[in-house]
Design a protein around this motif. Structure first.
Motif, PDB file in Angstrom:
ATOM      1  N   ARG A  49       6.536 -12.323  -0.467  1.00  0.00           N
ATOM      2  CA  ARG A  49       4.741 -13.673  -0.468  1.00  0.00           C
ATOM      3  C   ARG A  49       5.285 -14.751  -0.338  1.00  0.00           C
ATOM      4  O   ARG A  49       6.619 -14.938  -1.126  1.00  0.00           O
ATOM      5  CB  ARG A  49       4.154 -13.058  -1.829  1.00  0.00           C
ATOM      6  N   ASN A  73       1.414 -12.899   3.883  1.00  0.00           N
ATOM      7  CA  ASN A  73       0.993 -12.947   2.611  1.00  0.00           C
ATOM      8  C   ASN A  73       1.440 -14.375   1.932  1.00  0.00           C
ATOM      9  O   ASN A  73       3.065 -14.824   2.468  1.00  0.00           O
ATOM     10  CB  ASN A  73       1.396 -11.976   1.911  1.00  0.00           C
ATOM     11  N   SER A  75       2.257 -16.361  -1.080  1.00  0.00           N
ATOM     12  CA  SER A  75       2.236 -16.806  -3.008  1.00  0.00           C
ATOM     13  C   SER A  75       1.179 -16.601  -3.526  1.00  0.00           C
ATOM     14  O   SER A  75       1.256 -16.444  -4.866  1.00  0.00           O
ATOM     15  CB  SER A  75       3.783 -16.812  -3.090  1.00  0.00           C
ATOM     16  N   ARG A  79      -4.514 -14.076   2.094  1.00  0.00           N
ATOM     17  CA  ARG A  79      -3.552 -13.081   3.233  1.00  0.00           C
ATOM     18  C   ARG A  79      -4.180 -14.046   4.763  1.00  0.00           C
ATOM     19  O   ARG A  79      -5.627 -14.062   4.517  1.00  0.00           O
ATOM     20  CB  ARG A  79      -4.122 -11.674   3.115  1.00  0.00           C
ATOM     21  N   SER A 101       3.358  -8.612   4.712  1.00  0.00           N
ATOM     22  CA  SER A 101       2.906  -9.100   6.395  1.00  0.00           C
ATOM     23  C   SER A 101       4.204  -8.999   7.654  1.00  0.00           C
ATOM     24  O   SER A 101       5.081  -8.210   7.359  1.00  0.00           O
ATOM     25  CB  SER A 101       4.100 -10.560   5.542  1.00  0.00           C
TER      26      SER A 101
END
Length: 120
Positions: A49, A73, A75, A79, A101
């Motif tokens: 992420r 994606n 953090s 998304r 991802s």
């Protein structure tokens, strides 16, 4: 509008609009619009992420591709569906969740090393 199956379309009709054009002009027009022979396609993926700022930098690099599309994606738990085509980039939040991802890229002379670095 042309209805096709598996992208099977009369290229002369699309490029020349069905207009009657002298053969010499038609040949020149079709020859000048041929696709480059060095188009590459790559799929990059990661389970990491990444910070949203990195996604924004990534979009500016992905914009050098002919086409890029996939999911990213961040953090912060968000998304995004990303799209890059014809100089236009979009990052659209999506509800669908996945640990991965993944992006598909189509391009010529693309810095694949730089694009890959966003997925490490």
């Amino acid at each position: 509008v042309y209805q096709t199956s598996c992208c099977d379309v009369d290229i002369e009709a699309v490029l020349l609009g069905g207009h009657r054009i002298p053969e010499a002009s038609k040949t020149a027009a079709l020859g000048s619009l041929s696709a480059p022979h060095h188009i590459e396609t790559k799929v990059l993926s990661s389970s990491n992420r990444l910070p949203k700022e990195q996604m924004e930098r990534f979009l500016s690099v992905a914009d050098t591709c002919i086409r890029a599309k996939g999911f990213f994606n961040c953090s912060d738990g968000e998304r995004y569906m990303l799209q890059c085509a014809s100089g236009v980039t979009q990052a659209i939040p999506v509800v669908q969740r996945s640990a991965l991802s993944q992006m598909v890229f189509i391009g010529c002379d693309v810095n694949w090393t730089q694009l890959s670095s966003f997925f490490e």
